[in-house]
Design an enzyme around this catalytic site. Structure first.
Site, PDB file in Angstrom:
ATOM      1  N   ASP A  32      39.721 -22.216  40.043  1.00  0.00           N
ATOM      2  CA  ASP A  32      40.814 -21.528  38.690  1.00  0.00           C
ATOM      3  C   ASP A  32      42.115 -21.733  38.453  1.00  0.00           C
ATOM      4  OD1 ASP A  32      41.259 -19.365  36.949  1.00  0.00           O
ATOM      5  OD2 ASP A  32      39.803 -17.526  38.056  1.00  0.00           O
ATOM      6  N   HIS A  37      80.144 -40.259  43.152  1.00  0.00           N
ATOM      7  CA  HIS A  37      80.772 -41.441  43.305  1.00  0.00           C
ATOM      8  C   HIS A  37      80.750 -41.553  41.975  1.00  0.00           C
ATOM      9  CE1 HIS A  37      79.061 -42.869  47.274  1.00  0.00           C
ATOM     10  NE2 HIS A  37      79.968 -44.609  46.682  1.00  0.00           N
ATOM     11  N   GLU A  76      51.716 -34.188  32.501  1.00  0.00           N
ATOM     12  CA  GLU A  76      53.348 -34.029  32.633  1.00  0.00           C
ATOM     13  C   GLU A  76      53.550 -35.406  33.584  1.00  0.00           C
ATOM     14  OE1 GLU A  76      55.346 -30.626  34.523  1.00  0.00           O
ATOM     15  OE2 GLU A  76      56.783 -31.407  34.153  1.00  0.00           O
ATOM     16  N   LYS A 101      45.520 -13.752  40.049  1.00  0.00           N
ATOM     17  CA  LYS A 101      46.458 -13.818  38.503  1.00  0.00           C
ATOM     18  C   LYS A 101      47.275 -13.569  37.697  1.00  0.00           C
ATOM     19  CE  LYS A 101      41.524 -15.906  37.599  1.00  0.00           C
ATOM     20  NZ  LYS A 101      40.446 -15.392  36.985  1.00  0.00           N
TER      21      LYS A 101
END
Ligand code: ADP
Length: 443
Positions: free
Chosen positions: A325, A423, A115, A249
């Site tokens: 894991d 702004h 990523e 998990k």
């Protein structure tokens, strides 16, 4: 006559499979005489097994894409520990983010990710933390869990098991059974949930520097046998060593509430100057956004453990780099990020509370050289010498510190973007607005 006296030459032994050529072995695989999953054991050469399995795969699916590499990898270290049916490996870029100062120690944190901007963003957050004096972290609890499901002929018998286990004297007996299975395992507690005919004792165990699932499972297995044979529960039926109240998990409130692995809290006070100059936003804008997004937004979404901007991004990258894991990112990324004004509104206090960071520095994927190298980079590879569990705890605190950095940076980027727009709308002078940091919005 003479011929009769000459002993017949010994029959030539058939060559072992390993002595055959690759073509001959491949022919045996195709003929079904040699199982494609048994190549490592049969050949005693893992790299060769991988090469031959790639040929088999090509035949199976009609292609073996060259982009999946196989050379230059230590397949021996994977065998029997990390993966089966190996046909290669997936290389991932590993970057470092740092220095991240946690409890006075500076870390360069390895992150494996695909990523873009994630590492840069985390690094910006770390810069903000470190230049504001660093983060402080504490481990609130440490314990891996396993909860088998046990079936009884009546709900009253399930209730009887709960009463028996929760009696301190019986717990002490059970602790002995449990701890006889490992040098490191220490049973800390066991609360039992009953649902009709089912009982779910949730064993909480200290597992030293190991993430601990194997260790806990071994201990639980022994306790279950003893309960059946020596505690008067011969009518119990173990339906599964895991009954999902562990909860491994899967998203579940129990890990969020009770914790699993290391429960960590980390905090930092970011000076107003750093908020303005490094994070390019304001203390007020960040607090307002955090409340609206990580608290209200997540509440409206019905989140459990998801009161954060992108904890999972950081947890996943550090987990992959350090051989954790990866599937345990599900619960390890549970995190509530809280922001508050500090020092009369001049500075920003940020904390991340993460109740279920599941990490280890021995066992599992940490045995692989590259992953171990990443642990070495953090100074936490292998078993801690003086105090079992110290490496796992240090790693958990680094993970939490890195998450803190990721939260800071992303919240800053989002709030700065909003500020800039406001702004511009008001002043029509973009140059005067705090510039949003480029490309750090990676949620
Ligand atoms: P897990 O329980 O996380 O699945 P493994 O069973 O693969 O991990 O690895 C744990 C192993 O490492 C155990 O066999 C244990 O005896 C050994 N070990 C060595 N040093 C330590 C330590 N400091 N803490 C925990 N386990 C350790």
């Amino acid at each position: 006559m003479a011929d009769a006296c000459v002993p017949a030459p010994p029959e030539k032994a058939a060559p072992s499979v390993a002595e055959l050529s690759d073509d001959e072995i491949f022919a045996q695989i195709v003929a079904g005489k040699l199982k494609e999953h048994a190549l490592e054991a049969t050949l005693g050469d893992c790299a060769r097994a991988t090469r031959l399995r790639r040929r088999w795969l090509e035949k199976e699916v009609g292609t073996m894409p060259e982009g999946l590499p196989h050379e230059g990898f230590d397949y021996e270290s994977v065998l029997g520990a990390c993966a089966e049916m190996v046909v290669g490996y997936v290389p991932l870029p590993v970057g470092v983010a740092g220095p991240l100062t946690v409890n006075g120690k500076a870390y360069q944190v390895p992150m494996a990710t695909v990523e873009g901007c994630l590492i840069a963003s985390a690094r910006r957050g770390m810069k903000a933390i470190t230049s504001s004096g660093g983060a402080q972290a504490a481990v609130l609890k440490q314990g891996m869990t396993r909860a088998p499901v046990i079936f009884f002929p009546s709900a009253m018998r399930a209730a009887a098991l709960k009463s028996w286990i929760e009696e301190p004297e019986n717990f002490a007996t059970m602790k002995g059974w449990f701890e006889s299975t490992s040098r490191f395992a220490k049973l800390k507690s066991c609360a039992v949930t009953v649902a009709g005919l089912h009982a779910y004792p949730r064993f909480v165990c200290f597992t030293g520097d190991a993430m601990g699932m194997n260790m806990v499972s071994k201990g639980v297995n022994n306790v279950l046998e003893q309960l059946e044979q020596h505690a008067g529960f011969d009518d119990m039926r173990v339906l599964g060593l895991s009954g999902n109240m562990c909860c491994d998990k899967k998203p579940a409130a129990i890990n969020w509430v009770e914790g699993r692995g290391c429960s960590v809290v980390v905090e930092a006070t970011i000076t107003g100057k750093v908020v303005r100059e490094t994070l390019k936003t304001t203390v007020e804008a960040m607090i307002e956004l955090n409340t609206a997004k990580n608290l209200v937004g997540s509440a409206m979404a019905g989140a459990v453990g998801g009161f954060n901007a992108h904890a999972a991004n950081i947890v996943a990258a550090v987990f992959i780099a350090t051989g954790q894991d990866a599937a345990q990112v599900v619960e390890s990324a549970n995190c509530i990020t809280l922001l508050a004004a500090a020092n009369g509104g001049e500075d920003l206090h940020i904390s991340c509370t993460m109740p279920s960071i599941e990490v280890g520095t021995v066992g599992g994927g940490t045995i692989l050289k590259p992953q171990r190298a990443c642990l070495e980079l953090l100074g936490v590879a292998g078993a801690a010498k003086d105090e079992p569990g110290a490496h796992a705890r240090a790693l958990a605190m680094v993970v939490a510190g890195a998450v803190l950095a990721g939260e800071l940076s992303l919240l800053a980027a989002l709030s700065a973007g909003h500020l800039m727009k406001a702004h511009m709308a008001l002043n029509r002078k973009p140059a005067a607005a705090p510039a949003p940091a480029p490309a750090v919005n990676v949620e």
